[in-house]
Design a protein around this motif. Structure first.
Motif, PDB file in Angstrom:
ATOM      1  N   ILE B   5     -17.536   6.793  21.645  1.00 21.25           N
ATOM      2  CA  ILE B   5     -17.944   6.753  20.237  1.00 21.25           C
ATOM      3  C   ILE B   5     -16.701   6.787  19.356  1.00 21.25           C
ATOM      4  CG2 ILE B   5     -19.272   7.882  18.443  1.00 21.25           C
ATOM      5  CD1 ILE B   5     -21.042   9.040  20.614  1.00 21.25           C
ATOM      6  N   TRP B   6     -16.519   5.748  18.601  1.00 14.15           N
ATOM      7  CA  TRP B   6     -15.397   5.674  17.668  1.00 14.15           C
ATOM      8  C   TRP B   6     -15.912   6.043  16.283  1.00 14.15           C
ATOM      9  CZ3 TRP B   6     -10.825   2.501  19.049  1.00 14.15           C
ATOM     10  CH2 TRP B   6     -10.917   1.909  20.316  1.00 14.15           C
ATOM     11  N   ALA B   7     -15.088   6.683  15.502  1.00 18.39           N
ATOM     12  CA  ALA B   7     -15.422   6.851  14.090  1.00 18.39           C
ATOM     13  C   ALA B   7     -14.237   6.357  13.289  1.00 18.39           C
ATOM     14  CB  ALA B   7     -15.709   8.306  13.777  1.00 18.39           C
ATOM     15  N   VAL B   8     -14.502   5.527  12.311  1.00 14.82           N
ATOM     16  CA  VAL B   8     -13.425   5.039  11.461  1.00 14.82           C
ATOM     17  C   VAL B   8     -13.635   5.637  10.081  1.00 14.82           C
ATOM     18  CG1 VAL B   8     -12.282   3.010  10.525  1.00 14.82           C
ATOM     19  CG2 VAL B   8     -13.316   2.920  12.791  1.00 14.82           C
ATOM     20  N   GLY B   9     -12.705   6.494   9.676  1.00 13.73           N
ATOM     21  CA  GLY B   9     -12.879   7.181   8.404  1.00 13.73           C
ATOM     22  C   GLY B   9     -11.576   7.289   7.647  1.00 13.73           C
ATOM     23  N   GLY B  11      -9.993   9.410   3.773  1.00 13.09           N
ATOM     24  CA  GLY B  11     -10.456   9.904   2.488  1.00 13.09           C
ATOM     25  C   GLY B  11     -10.691   8.851   1.427  1.00 13.09           C
ATOM     26  N   LYS B  12      -9.824   7.840   1.372  1.00  7.67           N
ATOM     27  CA  LYS B  12      -9.850   6.988   0.185  1.00  7.67           C
ATOM     28  C   LYS B  12     -10.676   5.730   0.427  1.00  7.67           C
ATOM     29  CE  LYS B  12      -6.700   4.775  -3.026  1.00  7.67           C
ATOM     30  NZ  LYS B  12      -7.111   3.403  -2.722  1.00  7.67           N
ATOM     31  N   GLY B  13     -11.261   5.233  -0.620  1.00  8.22           N
ATOM     32  CA  GLY B  13     -12.012   3.984  -0.516  1.00  8.22           C
ATOM     33  C   GLY B  13     -11.072   2.794  -0.614  1.00  8.22           C
ATOM     34  N   GLY B  14     -11.496   1.685  -0.054  1.00 10.82           N
ATOM     35  CA  GLY B  14     -10.716   0.454  -0.186  1.00 10.82           C
ATOM     36  C   GLY B  14      -9.517   0.358   0.731  1.00 10.82           C
ATOM     37  N   THR B  15      -9.410   1.278   1.705  1.00 11.37           N
ATOM     38  CA  THR B  15      -8.271   1.188   2.611  1.00 11.37           C
ATOM     39  C   THR B  15      -8.555   0.216   3.752  1.00 11.37           C
ATOM     40  OG1 THR B  15      -9.114   3.099   3.790  1.00 11.37           O
ATOM     41  CG2 THR B  15      -7.380   3.498   2.185  1.00 11.37           C
ATOM     42  N   GLY B  16      -9.793  -0.187   3.897  1.00 13.95           N
ATOM     43  CA  GLY B  16     -10.114  -1.146   4.955  1.00 13.95           C
ATOM     44  C   GLY B  16     -10.807  -0.521   6.150  1.00 13.95           C
ATOM     45  N   LYS B  17     -11.577   0.536   5.914  1.00 17.99           N
ATOM     46  CA  LYS B  17     -12.304   1.167   7.021  1.00 17.99           C
ATOM     47  C   LYS B  17     -13.293   0.183   7.643  1.00 17.99           C
ATOM     48  CE  LYS B  17     -13.692   4.561   4.351  1.00 17.99           C
ATOM     49  NZ  LYS B  17     -12.791   4.375   3.211  1.00 17.99           N
ATOM     50  N   LEU B 120     -18.654   3.989  14.474  1.00 21.63           N
ATOM     51  CA  LEU B 120     -19.238   4.493  13.239  1.00 21.63           C
ATOM     52  C   LEU B 120     -18.306   4.146  12.091  1.00 21.63           C
ATOM     53  CD1 LEU B 120     -20.115   8.106  14.452  1.00 21.63           C
ATOM     54  CD2 LEU B 120     -21.715   6.248  14.105  1.00 21.63           C
ATOM     55  N   ASP B 121     -18.811   3.396  11.146  1.00 16.58           N
ATOM     56  CA  ASP B 121     -18.014   3.081   9.958  1.00 16.58           C
ATOM     57  C   ASP B 121     -18.381   4.105   8.889  1.00 16.58           C
ATOM     58  OD1 ASP B 121     -16.512   1.848   8.020  1.00 16.58           O
ATOM     59  OD2 ASP B 121     -18.095   0.435   7.491  1.00 16.58           O
ATOM     60  N   LEU B 122     -17.466   5.033   8.643  1.00 18.26           N
ATOM     61  CA  LEU B 122     -17.788   6.148   7.749  1.00 18.26           C
ATOM     62  C   LEU B 122     -17.491   5.804   6.300  1.00 18.26           C
ATOM     63  CD1 LEU B 122     -16.370   9.144   9.780  1.00 18.26           C
ATOM     64  CD2 LEU B 122     -18.673   8.205   9.795  1.00 18.26           C
ATOM     65  N   GLY B 123     -18.055   6.611   5.434  1.00 18.63           N
ATOM     66  CA  GLY B 123     -17.857   6.400   4.012  1.00 18.63           C
ATOM     67  C   GLY B 123     -16.624   7.117   3.484  1.00 18.63           C
ATOM     68  N   THR B 124     -16.376   6.905   2.216  1.00 14.72           N
ATOM     69  CA  THR B 124     -15.262   7.544   1.531  1.00 14.72           C
ATOM     70  C   THR B 124     -15.580   9.022   1.313  1.00 14.72           C
ATOM     71  OG1 THR B 124     -14.911   5.468   0.425  1.00 14.72           O
ATOM     72  CG2 THR B 124     -13.890   7.375  -0.558  1.00 14.72           C
ATOM     73  N   GLY B 125     -14.508   9.805   1.172  1.00 12.29           N
ATOM     74  CA  GLY B 125     -14.721  11.188   0.787  1.00 12.29           C
ATOM     75  C   GLY B 125     -14.805  12.124   1.961  1.00 12.29           C
ATOM     76  N   SER B 126     -14.877  13.412   1.660  1.00  8.55           N
ATOM     77  CA  SER B 126     -14.849  14.426   2.701  1.00  8.55           C
ATOM     78  C   SER B 126     -16.105  15.272   2.648  1.00  8.55           C
ATOM     79  CB  SER B 126     -13.613  15.305   2.537  1.00  8.55           C
ATOM     80  OG  SER B 126     -12.464  14.504   2.452  1.00  8.55           O
ATOM     81  N   SER B 127     -17.249  14.653   2.508  1.00  2.00           N
ATOM     82  CA  SER B 127     -18.487  15.429   2.521  1.00  2.00           C
ATOM     83  C   SER B 127     -18.735  15.923   3.941  1.00  2.00           C
ATOM     84  CB  SER B 127     -19.664  14.567   2.068  1.00  2.00           C
ATOM     85  OG  SER B 127     -19.956  13.606   3.048  1.00  2.00           O
ATOM     86  N   PHE B 128     -19.553  16.949   4.065  1.00  2.00           N
ATOM     87  CA  PHE B 128     -19.813  17.530   5.386  1.00  2.00           C
ATOM     88  C   PHE B 128     -20.365  16.483   6.342  1.00  2.00           C
ATOM     89  CE2 PHE B 128     -20.242  22.311   4.334  1.00  2.00           C
ATOM     90  CZ  PHE B 128     -18.872  22.368   4.294  1.00  2.00           C
ATOM     91  N   GLY B 140     -11.420   9.521  16.728  1.00  3.58           N
ATOM     92  CA  GLY B 140     -11.625   9.401  15.299  1.00  3.58           C
ATOM     93  C   GLY B 140     -10.405   8.718  14.706  1.00  3.58           C
ATOM     94  N   VAL B 141     -10.631   7.643  14.014  1.00  4.61           N
ATOM     95  CA  VAL B 141      -9.508   6.866  13.485  1.00  4.61           C
ATOM     96  C   VAL B 141      -9.465   7.011  11.966  1.00  4.61           C
ATOM     97  CG1 VAL B 141      -8.473   4.583  13.324  1.00  4.61           C
ATOM     98  CG2 VAL B 141      -9.794   5.198  15.351  1.00  4.61           C
TER      99      VAL B 141
END
Lengths: 128, 313
Positions: B5-9, B11-17, B120-128, B140-141
């Motif tokens: 299971i990969w997660a691509v996350g 903090g910032k939006g627009g970095t190309g996750k 898993l293509d994660l969203g921006t931010g550091s929510s729980f 986790g990338v």
């Protein structure tokens, strides 16, 4: 476990192996300088200005020592002697020299014991 | 058969996750692996668009609102062989703030999916929610770009992950005392994380052991995206070095993806860049990043041998 900046040894500071050649040390020195230069992106928001200045000072110090074969030798010896007191699980020194260092300090301890034994024997041997 | 299971996350939006996850997915699928992409960006899903697909049902929302009982049924085929996708939901308001129970259910079901790679293509931010998805995955990338804003947010994201790891660890071993201390420090926000670690260890050496144990298994990876020159490649290594010294984590730098203006064009023509420009430097570095990870000694040690990558490309 968690070391103060003052306690990072020169190899940890420059991020090189203990067996690194002079060229490798020079390259690591340049890389370390650019990692911690003022306005460096890598240290941005994570390292305070005060800490950064301290690290740069230490990096200079590290390079001045490691570039000189004589000083490097002395430093390596000092590290070996002190290494006995490091926790074996210290996160920063897992790659290099752990086994080597521990062996070295054990050897020294063993040799000392032998020497001590002989020292005790000698006066006894001379007496009769 | 194990699943990776990969997660691509990050903090910032627009970095190309999403770019990185879709390219990774396409690359792994081209190695004849069975790959499933999951758009876990609950607040702003758009992964399907990168693959030239329209949104529609079934999607992740159908699972979360119990219209579908098994997550795998939400997976749909993409135009690319070997690659499936679970699209994010349009119905954001109900989904974006997942409650704890739903999140656990989702995480559990992700583990039960039959696929060789789940990305898993994660969203921006550091929510729980984002943090827990990131922490449940291995690898986790973190995707960052060589700009102060992105780097600040990446460190922030990593710090939040560390705090979360410590919290889980302390809850598990019932060390509320330390947890309270941690919260106090965060509220004061007077110290860097490093300073906080230091003061903890100064107070009690046993805490040092706890910290170290808790963080030993957290080994995120880093990809620098939109890199424009040689200096930026050095930046990746420098970040890994700084993270090791200041955050006490092994940040594994996987590589840098060069900036390519054609990504924008591919996006507009709804053709994945990775497919339309297979030989570009950017596509090549995505492949190299995947290989860097696959062949890294540490990673293959903690991965069962049967899910190692096939030899060669």
């Amino acid at each position: 476990m968690i070391k103060k900046i003052e306690d990072w040894n020169y190899y940890e500071l420059l991020n090189v192996e203990r067996t690194a050649s002079r060229e490798e040390i020079w390259e690591a020195y340049q890389a370390a300088l650019s990692t911690y230069h003022p306005g460096s992106l890598a240290a941005y928001s994570l390292v305070t200005e005060e800490e950064r200045r301290l690290i740069v000072e230490r990096i200079q110090e590290a390079y001045q020592t490691l570039r000189d074969p004589e000083k490097k030798k002395a430093y390596d010896l000092a590290l070996l002697k002190r290494s006995f007191y490091y926790s074996p699980k210290a996160p920063f020194r897992k790659s290099v020299g752990k086994v080597e260092i521990e062996e070295a300090s054990q050897k020294r301890g063993f040799r000392d014991k032998v020497r001590r034994l002989f020292r005790r024997k000698k006066p006894g041997g001379e007496a009769p | 058969m194990g699943t990776r299971i990969w997660a691509v996350g990050g903090g910032k939006g627009g970095t190309g996750k999403s770019f990185v996850s879709s390219s990774l997915g396409l690359h792994l699928a081209s190695l004849e692996r069975d790959v499933l992409l999951i758009d876990a960006d609950l607040g702003g899903p758009n992964l399907h668009t990168l693959l030239g697909m329209k949104n529609g049902h079934p999607d992740l929302g159908d699972f979360l609102t119990n219209k579908i009982s098994v997550l795998e049924e939400a997976a749909v085929e993409t135009p690319f062989p070997g690659l499936r996708i679970i699209r994010g939901s349009e119905n954001i308001l109900f989904i974006a703030n997942l409650n704890h129970y739903r999140k656990l259910r989702l995480l559990r079901q992700i583990r039960q999916i039959k696929a060789q790679d789940i990305i898993l293509d994660l969203g921006t931010g550091s929510s729980f929610n984002t943090l827990d998805f990131f922490l449940s995955a291995d690898p986790g990338v973190v995707v960052a770009t060589p700009e102060p804003t992105a780097i600040e947010n990446s460190y922030l994201f990593l710090k939040s992950c560390i705090m979360r790891v410590l919290k889980l660890y302390m809850d598990h071993y019932k060390i509320p005392d330390l947890h309270q201390k941690m919260l106090d420090q965060i509220e004061k926000n007077s110290q860097s994380l490093y300073g906080f670690f230091r003061s903890l260890v100064d107070a009690d050496r046993a805490y040092g052991t706890i910290l170290y144990r808790a963080l030993r298994n957290f080994r995120p990876c880093l990809i620098l995206n939109k890199v424009r020159d040689e200096r930026d490649v050095h930046l990746g290594r420098a970040m890994a070095d700084v993270a090791r010294k200041y955050l006490l984590i092994d940040l594994h730098f996987l590589g840098a993806i060069p900036y390519d203006g054609r990504v924008h064009e591919s996006l507009r023509s709804l053709r994945p860049f990775f497919v339309s420009h297979k030989d570009s430097a950017a596509a090549k570095s995505v492949r190299e990043a995947a290989e860097e990870l696959a062949y890294s000694v540490e990673f293959s040690h903690r991965t069962p041998s049967e899910i190692r990558f096939p030899e060669g490309r």
